[in-house]
Design an enzyme around this catalytic site. Structure first.
Site: not given
Length: 406
Positions: A231, A254
């Site tokens: 993430d 991310h």
């Protein structure tokens, strides 16, 4: 991850409180080895009670800088909270060994599933390595609702490895975090936190394993970090200000994200965010701001500068229409105002055609957006990259590629 120097540091998850009465027996003691309080090395027996006893003694010490020591061995810890305030102005948590989480979610039965290790209400806390904190998150990932939506009893929430809650003037340094069940380090309701020389890693497909998440906190510095997770490498939540992030290598993951913000329709206050000297490789996003339409408030005075992208899907992105299901959220008249945002000296390659995407609200447009000295190329041979601007207003200069849309 390979190459370079890896440093490590420690912080803990939500609040699973165990109260142990304070004692004056060790009032003049300066060091507190967990082994002296019954901790057994090997990683097979729960040592959380011994760690709490050592913490309680160090926290109650009348010496100036008490130090809790974790020797270079393996220790299994069930969910635990180290609570303050402590008597000393500063307290050290020195980790030479390895801390292991339980390998089964069953250890959290009747406990807060959002945390494993937590520090609550401590000032002058210094967590330092060289040690490792292993969240052993696979069993949680295997029952994640995100990845296993049809699984009966799937989990939407999993433990954060290290959580700092209501802490002040504290630091984490030279710790290696690996395989947290969810977020690795969470900073919440804190003021004056320094995180430096840390290595954080989890598999690219591991769900919601943010590297560092900051929420409702102020005056936070993150520097010299290598982060590769499933993430955001670093994510910034609501009610945060004066955040400085620099010298970070990010990927997989991310990217560096502000948001998502305003999901519950709350009033957002995020300002004075400075991100610089970051290298992103193979991430799904680069420099990102994302807000929900139902939110209100503002994001302002944000700078992303001196950033290099290598095959990043969305190098520069603002999304004021963020939604958990693509194109499934209806357009609304509310929104978080994003203003005074500068993207300066950003270079590298994009793995998607749209390298600059400013998707702003029709009702609450983005204003004072600055694109300066930007050169982005396609990571794919023979392809070009473009810009997309919707309801975004500002100035572009020194942008070589793609053609600016402001």
């Amino acid at each position: 991850m390979q190459g370079g120097h890896y440093f490590l540091l420690l912080f803990v998850g939500p609040l699973v409180s165990v109260s142990i009465a304070c004692s004056t027996e060790h009032a003049n003691q300066t060091t507190f080895d967990v082994s002296d309080y019954g901790a057994v090395s090997g990683g097979h027996i729960d040592d959380s009670e011994a760690f709490l006893k050592a913490w309680n003694a160090a926290c109650a010490s009348e010496t100036e800088n008490p130090t809790l020591i974790v020797p270079p061995k393996r220790f299994l810890l069930n969910p635990i909270v180290f609570s303050g305030p402590c008597r000393a102005k500063n307290i050290n948590f020195l980790i030479f060994g390895r801390l292991l989480a339980p390998d089964s979610p069953g250890a959290w039965k009747e406990l807060d599933p959002s945390q494993w290790l937590a520090f609550n209400g401590v000032s002058g806390l210094n967590i330092a390595g060289p040690g490792r904190i292993n969240g052993r998150g696979k069993a949680w990932w295997d029952q994640s609702c995100r990845d296993h939506p049809r699984l009966v009893g799937c989990s939407t929430l999993a433990p954060t490895a290290v959580k700092l809650v209501s802490c002040k003037n504290s630091s984490i340094s030279e710790i290696h975090f690996v395989n947290s069940s969810q977020t690795h380090v969470l900073i919440r309701d804190c003021d004056g936190i320094n995180i430096e020389n840390v290595l954080i890693e989890a598999p690219e497909r591991s769900p919601n394993t943010d590297g560092i998440h900051i929420s409702a906190s102020h005056n936070v510095v993150i520097t010299n970090a290598i982060i590769g997770t499933g993430d955001d490498c670093v994510s910034i939540g609501d009610h945060t200000s004066n955040i400085a992030i620099s010298y970070v290598k990010c990927g997989p993951g991310h990217g560096i994200s502000i948001g998502s913000l305003g999901r519950s329709g709350n009033f957002v206050q995020v300002e004075n965010i400075h991100v610089s000297k970051v290298y992103l490789q193979g991430t799904t996003n680069g420099a990102r701001i994302k807000t929900w339409q139902v939110g209100r408030g503002y994001v302002r005075r944000v700078t992303f500068e001196h950033i290099f992208f290598r095959s990043v899907k969305n190098p520069i992105i603002i999304d004021q229409n963020y939604c958990n299901k693509s194109d499934a959220c209806k357009e609304m008249e509310t929104g978080v105002h994003i203003t005074d945002v500068s993207f300066n000296q950003l270079y590298g390659t994009s793995s998607s055609r749209v390298a600059v995407n400013l998707n702003c609200s029709r009702s609450v447009a983005c204003t004072s957006i600055y694109l300066k000295s930007i050169y982005l190329r396609s990571a794919l041979a023979g392809q070009n990259v473009t810009s997309n601007c919707t309801n975004a207003h500002g100035v572009a200069f020194g942008v070589i590629q793609p053609d600016p849309c402001l």
